[in-house]
Design a protein around this motif. Structure first.
Motif, PDB file in Angstrom:
ATOM      1  N   LEU A 137      18.289  13.485  25.032  1.00 27.39           N
ATOM      2  CA  LEU A 137      17.231  13.862  25.968  1.00 27.39           C
ATOM      3  C   LEU A 137      17.826  14.418  27.256  1.00 27.39           C
ATOM      4  N   PHE A 138      18.858  13.764  27.752  1.00 27.34           N
ATOM      5  CA  PHE A 138      19.520  14.240  28.973  1.00 27.34           C
ATOM      6  C   PHE A 138      20.133  15.624  28.759  1.00 27.34           C
ATOM      7  N   GLN A 139      20.827  15.799  27.640  1.00 25.86           N
ATOM      8  CA  GLN A 139      21.465  17.086  27.362  1.00 25.86           C
ATOM      9  C   GLN A 139      20.430  18.196  27.177  1.00 25.86           C
ATOM     10  N   ALA A 140      19.346  17.886  26.468  1.00 26.74           N
ATOM     11  CA  ALA A 140      18.309  18.892  26.233  1.00 26.74           C
ATOM     12  C   ALA A 140      17.674  19.327  27.542  1.00 26.74           C
ATOM     13  N   ASN A 141      17.390  18.368  28.417  1.00 19.48           N
ATOM     14  CA  ASN A 141      16.798  18.696  29.716  1.00 19.48           C
ATOM     15  C   ASN A 141      17.752  19.537  30.547  1.00 19.48           C
ATOM     16  N   LEU A 142      19.046  19.228  30.439  1.00 20.47           N
ATOM     17  CA  LEU A 142      20.053  19.993  31.178  1.00 20.47           C
ATOM     18  C   LEU A 142      20.146  21.421  30.654  1.00 20.47           C
ATOM     19  N   LEU A 143      20.078  21.591  29.339  1.00 17.91           N
ATOM     20  CA  LEU A 143      20.192  22.921  28.743  1.00 17.91           C
ATOM     21  C   LEU A 143      18.961  23.786  29.021  1.00 17.91           C
ATOM     22  N   VAL A 144      17.774  23.174  28.942  1.00 13.70           N
ATOM     23  CA  VAL A 144      16.539  23.946  29.083  1.00 13.70           C
ATOM     24  C   VAL A 144      16.146  24.122  30.547  1.00 13.70           C
ATOM     25  N   ARG A 145      16.141  23.027  31.293  1.00  9.63           N
ATOM     26  CA  ARG A 145      15.688  23.076  32.681  1.00  9.63           C
ATOM     27  C   ARG A 145      16.823  23.335  33.663  1.00  9.63           C
ATOM     28  N   GLY A 146      18.067  23.101  33.223  1.00 14.30           N
ATOM     29  CA  GLY A 146      19.192  23.309  34.118  1.00 14.30           C
ATOM     30  C   GLY A 146      19.654  24.740  34.195  1.00 14.30           C
ATOM     31  N   GLY A 147      19.160  25.568  33.277  1.00 20.07           N
ATOM     32  CA  GLY A 147      19.509  26.985  33.296  1.00 20.07           C
ATOM     33  C   GLY A 147      20.967  27.258  32.978  1.00 20.07           C
ATOM     34  N   VAL A 192      26.621   6.882  17.366  1.00 21.62           N
ATOM     35  CA  VAL A 192      26.119   7.650  18.505  1.00 21.62           C
ATOM     36  C   VAL A 192      26.704   9.061  18.483  1.00 21.62           C
ATOM     37  N   TRP A 193      27.994   9.178  18.217  1.00 20.99           N
ATOM     38  CA  TRP A 193      28.664  10.484  18.175  1.00 20.99           C
ATOM     39  C   TRP A 193      28.058  11.383  17.107  1.00 20.99           C
ATOM     40  N   ILE A 194      27.681  10.815  15.982  1.00 25.08           N
ATOM     41  CA  ILE A 194      27.130  11.602  14.880  1.00 25.08           C
ATOM     42  C   ILE A 194      25.717  12.097  15.195  1.00 25.08           C
ATOM     43  N   HIS A 195      24.892  11.278  15.849  1.00 22.97           N
ATOM     44  CA  HIS A 195      23.459  11.574  15.924  1.00 22.97           C
ATOM     45  C   HIS A 195      22.959  12.127  17.250  1.00 22.97           C
ATOM     46  N   TYR A 196      23.752  12.055  18.310  1.00 21.54           N
ATOM     47  CA  TYR A 196      23.203  12.508  19.592  1.00 21.54           C
ATOM     48  C   TYR A 196      22.911  14.007  19.576  1.00 21.54           C
ATOM     49  N   GLY A 197      23.699  14.777  18.811  1.00 21.12           N
ATOM     50  CA  GLY A 197      23.479  16.221  18.740  1.00 21.12           C
ATOM     51  C   GLY A 197      22.164  16.568  18.064  1.00 21.12           C
ATOM     52  N   PHE A 198      21.814  15.805  17.035  1.00 17.88           N
ATOM     53  CA  PHE A 198      20.533  16.021  16.363  1.00 17.88           C
ATOM     54  C   PHE A 198      19.385  15.802  17.342  1.00 17.88           C
ATOM     55  N   CYS A 199      19.461  14.725  18.101  1.00 17.72           N
ATOM     56  CA  CYS A 199      18.413  14.443  19.092  1.00 17.72           C
ATOM     57  C   CYS A 199      18.326  15.562  20.116  1.00 17.72           C
ATOM     58  N   CYS A 200      19.481  16.055  20.544  1.00 18.80           N
ATOM     59  CA  CYS A 200      19.517  17.129  21.541  1.00 18.80           C
ATOM     60  C   CYS A 200      18.831  18.386  21.024  1.00 18.80           C
ATOM     61  N   VAL A 201      19.122  18.774  19.791  1.00 21.73           N
ATOM     62  CA  VAL A 201      18.544  19.996  19.222  1.00 21.73           C
ATOM     63  C   VAL A 201      17.028  19.871  19.083  1.00 21.73           C
ATOM     64  N   VAL A 202      16.544  18.729  18.603  1.00 17.80           N
ATOM     65  CA  VAL A 202      15.098  18.531  18.444  1.00 17.80           C
ATOM     66  C   VAL A 202      14.399  18.563  19.801  1.00 17.80           C
ATOM     67  N   PHE A 203      14.944  17.870  20.786  1.00 14.43           N
ATOM     68  CA  PHE A 203      14.319  17.833  22.111  1.00 14.43           C
ATOM     69  C   PHE A 203      14.375  19.201  22.784  1.00 14.43           C
ATOM     70  N   THR A 237       8.500  10.860  19.017  1.00 12.53           N
ATOM     71  CA  THR A 237       8.049   9.990  17.937  1.00 12.53           C
ATOM     72  C   THR A 237       8.793  10.283  16.643  1.00 12.53           C
ATOM     73  N   THR A 238       8.949  11.571  16.332  1.00 10.06           N
ATOM     74  CA  THR A 238       9.659  11.974  15.115  1.00 10.06           C
ATOM     75  C   THR A 238      11.107  11.506  15.137  1.00 10.06           C
ATOM     76  N   VAL A 239      11.780  11.728  16.259  1.00 10.50           N
ATOM     77  CA  VAL A 239      13.188  11.347  16.376  1.00 10.50           C
ATOM     78  C   VAL A 239      13.353   9.834  16.254  1.00 10.50           C
ATOM     79  N   LEU A 240      12.531   9.067  16.949  1.00 11.37           N
ATOM     80  CA  LEU A 240      12.642   7.612  16.901  1.00 11.37           C
ATOM     81  C   LEU A 240      12.369   7.077  15.500  1.00 11.37           C
ATOM     82  N   THR A 241      11.386   7.671  14.813  1.00 13.74           N
ATOM     83  CA  THR A 241      11.086   7.245  13.443  1.00 13.74           C
ATOM     84  C   THR A 241      12.260   7.514  12.513  1.00 13.74           C
ATOM     85  N   LEU A 242      12.822   8.716  12.605  1.00 17.46           N
ATOM     86  CA  LEU A 242      13.962   9.069  11.756  1.00 17.46           C
ATOM     87  C   LEU A 242      15.172   8.185  12.059  1.00 17.46           C
TER      88      LEU A 242
END
Length: 301
Positions: free
Chosen positions: A95-105, A175-186, A225-230
């Motif tokens: 979530l932090f990385q996605a916000n940085l990529l999208v809103r951080g420009g 954590v190393w394996i899955h944080y990227g998936f969360c970032c891409v979805v967010f 919701t989707t990410v947490l369920t998966l």
């Protein structure tokens, strides 16, 4: 006559609908429903995989819960730890990385997304080899770096061979394996939020923090919701990375339920007992899913 014609038309539509659904229903019954019923029946028997089955009722479940070695309780505790970690740390980082990529420009955001997502597409066996080398107490870089930084006590730990650190080490890999998936979805979800909301918020003088909690977070609720369920489902199914890195060791301190099922069913040939573990896991996942959906719906209200 008109009502009769309408009734015939509706009946015809129903028949066509059920006919179209029939192949999927048959496949579901053959590959899911029937095996599930067979698994439950086997869990009530004593069976080694060959020969006749001996009906023992709920004995396997009783033995599972009252095992003097406490293996099932250890496996269940580890699964719960794995689930809590999976539904918090990688989700938070993503979530932090996605916000940085999208809103951080940031420039080259697509490249960063690809880099973050790479661990998700790497084979679990390859990931296990990489991290076993990193954690190696003699040749691994982790202990060497800790020693250079002055952490002498930590630099001598065998991370995968110590009962106190093995689950921490495995959770780090998770954590190393899955944080990227969360970032891409967010990231995808955030890019779908109308920019006019942010423009209006900036005109009103809202800070970045306020914009995140009032616009971004509600806008990615479905993705969350989707990410947490998966993540929850994957956590209770985890097997490959634990088996490849520790095989449940040291002793049985890193057992998870899926690994416990495998060991009992295919190593010790206790198919009835292994089936009981599988049924318990199914009930646990369904219960957790039901609670999660209830909390989600309650939050919407």
């Amino acid at each position: 006559m008109r009502n009769r014609s309408i009734g015939r038309r509706m009946l015809k539509n129903d028949i066509i609908a059920y006919a179209l659904l029939a192949p999927a229903l048959l496949m579901f019954a053959y590959f899911v429903l029937i095996p599930a019923i067979q698994t439950f029946y086997i869990s009530l028997t004593s069976w080694e995989g060959i020969g006749p089955k001996t009906f023992v009722g709920l004995k396997n479940y009783r033995d599972m819960l009252t095992d003097s070695n406490g293996v099932y309780k250890t496996a269940l505790k580890n699964n719960i730890i794995w689930t809590v970690v999976s539904m918090t740390i990688p989700v938070g980082i993503g979530l932090f990385q996605a916000n940085l990529l999208v809103r951080g420009g940031l420039k080259r955001a697509k490249l960063y997304q690809l880099i973050y997502f790479l661990p998700q597409i790497i084979s679990m066996v390859v990931a296990a080899v990489i991290w076993k080398w990193i954690y190696d107490p003699v040749m691994g870089p982790l202990n060497g770096i800790l020693k250079l930084l002055g952490f002498e006590e930590l630099s001598t730990i065998g991370w995968l061979g110590n009962p106190d650190t093995v689950m921490i080490a495995l959770c780090v890999v998770n954590v190393w394996i899955h944080y990227g998936f969360c970032c891409v979805v967010f990231t995808s979800a955030m890019q779908g939020i109308d920019k006019e909301y942010y423009e209006a918020a900036m005109i009103d003088g809202a800070s970045r923090t306020v914009q995140f909690w009032k616009i971004t977070f509600p806008g990615i609720r479905e993705a969350m919701t989707t990410v947490l369920t998966l993540m929850m489902i994957w956590s209770f199914k985890v097997f490959d990375i634990v088996f490849a890195m520790t095989k449940g060791g040291p002793g049985q301190h890193s057992y998870v339920i899926a690994l416990y099922t495998y060991m009992e069913g295919f190593i010790y040939n206790r198919l009835g007992f292994a089936s009981a573990i599988t049924v318990s896991l199914t009930i646990l996942v369904l219960s957790m899913s039901k609670i999660f959906v209830w909390l989600r719906d309650r939050g919407r209200e």
